[in-house]
Design a protein around this motif. Sequence first.
Motif, mmCIF file in Angstrom:
data_model
loop_
_atom_site.group_PDB
_atom_site.id
_atom_site.type_symbol
_atom_site.label_atom_id
_atom_site.label_comp_id
_atom_site.label_asym_id
_atom_site.label_seq_id
_atom_site.Cartn_x
_atom_site.Cartn_y
_atom_site.Cartn_z
ATOM 1 N N PRO A 4 1.035 -1.436 -0.230
ATOM 2 C CA PRO A 4 0.107 0.022 0.458
ATOM 3 C C PRO A 4 0.934 1.638 0.149
ATOM 4 N N HIS A 5 2.060 1.284 0.326
ATOM 5 C CA HIS A 5 3.081 2.129 0.638
ATOM 6 C C HIS A 5 3.854 2.198 -1.086
ATOM 7 N N LYS A 6 4.071 3.667 -1.072
ATOM 8 C CA LYS A 6 4.412 4.027 -2.446
ATOM 9 C C LYS A 6 6.036 4.747 -2.030
ATOM 10 N N PRO A 7 7.151 3.758 -2.653
ATOM 11 C CA PRO A 7 8.245 4.560 -2.473
ATOM 12 C C PRO A 7 8.726 6.261 -3.264
ATOM 13 N N ASP A 8 9.315 6.443 -3.008
ATOM 14 C CA ASP A 8 9.569 8.063 -3.305
ATOM 15 C C ASP A 8 11.262 8.645 -3.820
ATOM 16 N N ASN A 9 11.869 7.303 -3.627
ATOM 17 C CA ASN A 9 13.494 7.275 -3.625
ATOM 18 C C ASN A 9 13.855 6.885 -4.547
ATOM 19 N N TRP A 10 13.248 6.132 -5.725
ATOM 20 C CA TRP A 10 13.928 5.542 -6.969
ATOM 21 C C TRP A 10 15.322 5.832 -7.077
ATOM 22 N N ARG A 11 16.455 4.747 -7.081
ATOM 23 C CA ARG A 11 17.140 5.605 -8.320
ATOM 24 C C ARG A 11 17.442 4.061 -8.721
ATOM 25 N N THR A 12 18.439 4.956 -9.893
ATOM 26 C CA THR A 12 18.877 3.970 -10.721
ATOM 27 C C THR A 12 20.319 3.777 -10.682
ATOM 28 N N CYS A 22 15.994 0.601 -17.965
ATOM 29 C CA CYS A 22 16.751 0.413 -16.976
ATOM 30 C C CYS A 22 15.649 -0.424 -16.340
ATOM 31 N N VAL A 23 15.863 -0.915 -15.011
ATOM 32 C CA VAL A 23 14.844 -0.911 -14.003
ATOM 33 C C VAL A 23 15.385 0.360 -12.626
ATOM 34 N N GLU A 24 14.539 0.792 -12.022
ATOM 35 C CA GLU A 24 14.504 2.015 -9.915
ATOM 36 C C GLU A 24 14.477 0.824 -9.957
ATOM 37 N N ILE A 25 15.030 1.229 -8.368
ATOM 38 C CA ILE A 25 15.264 0.154 -6.960
ATOM 39 C C ILE A 25 14.664 1.206 -5.977
ATOM 40 N N GLY A 26 13.581 1.493 -4.914
ATOM 41 C CA GLY A 26 12.912 2.245 -4.003
ATOM 42 C C GLY A 26 12.609 1.589 -3.219
ATOM 43 N N ARG A 27 12.966 2.115 -2.094
ATOM 44 C CA ARG A 27 13.132 1.064 -0.953
ATOM 45 C C ARG A 27 11.500 1.610 -0.299
ATOM 46 N N LEU A 28 10.917 0.361 0.254
ATOM 47 C CA LEU A 28 9.224 0.449 1.217
ATOM 48 C C LEU A 28 9.630 0.458 2.892
ATOM 49 N N PRO A 29 8.608 0.001 3.593
ATOM 50 C CA PRO A 29 9.717 0.066 5.229
ATOM 51 C C PRO A 29 9.420 -1.678 5.346
ATOM 52 N N HIS A 30 10.154 -1.840 6.171
ATOM 53 C CA HIS A 30 10.725 -3.092 6.323
ATOM 54 C C HIS A 30 11.051 -3.881 6.170
ATOM 55 N N GLY A 31 12.373 -2.766 5.088
ATOM 56 C CA GLY A 31 13.238 -3.262 4.414
ATOM 57 C C GLY A 31 12.978 -3.872 2.906
ATOM 58 N N GLN A 32 11.776 -3.762 2.604
ATOM 59 C CA GLN A 32 11.338 -4.516 1.581
ATOM 60 C C GLN A 32 11.872 -3.734 0.248
ATOM 61 N N VAL A 35 10.381 -2.339 -7.739
ATOM 62 C CA VAL A 35 11.214 -2.638 -8.610
ATOM 63 C C VAL A 35 10.223 -2.147 -9.961
ATOM 64 N N ARG A 36 11.249 -1.455 -10.389
ATOM 65 C CA ARG A 36 9.672 -0.275 -11.711
ATOM 66 C C ARG A 36 10.897 -0.356 -12.734
ATOM 67 N N ASP A 37 10.401 -0.269 -13.512
ATOM 68 C CA ASP A 37 10.498 0.050 -15.279
ATOM 69 C C ASP A 37 10.984 1.209 -15.479
ATOM 70 N N THR A 38 11.886 1.812 -15.986
ATOM 71 C CA THR A 38 12.455 3.426 -16.411
ATOM 72 C C THR A 38 11.347 3.094 -17.750
ATOM 73 N N LYS A 39 11.304 2.739 -18.653
ATOM 74 C CA LYS A 39 10.468 2.618 -19.834
ATOM 75 C C LYS A 39 8.924 3.302 -19.532
#
Length: 67
Positions: A4-12, A22-32, A35-39
């Motif tokens: 239910p959370h959305k990361p706001d700290n995406w990085r490649t 490429c893909v971007e990685i973001g952090r969620l609570p509890h260490g999750q 992952v999303r596609d930049t395209k």
Amino acid sequence: MTSPHKPDNWRTSTRSQNGEACVEIGRLPHGQAAVRDTKDRQQGFFTATAAQWRDFVHAVKTDRFSA
């Protein structure tokens, strides 16, 4: 897995050539990890638990996916 959370700290990756295709990685609570596609960012993201993400990164670093 979804969250239910959305990361706001995406990085490649620092190895990404130009930040595209490429893909971007973001952090969620509890260490999750998210992952999303930049395209196609509007399509959303999937999540992995901390253990799943750790295992995936380890597999990549040890060339487990090499052909």
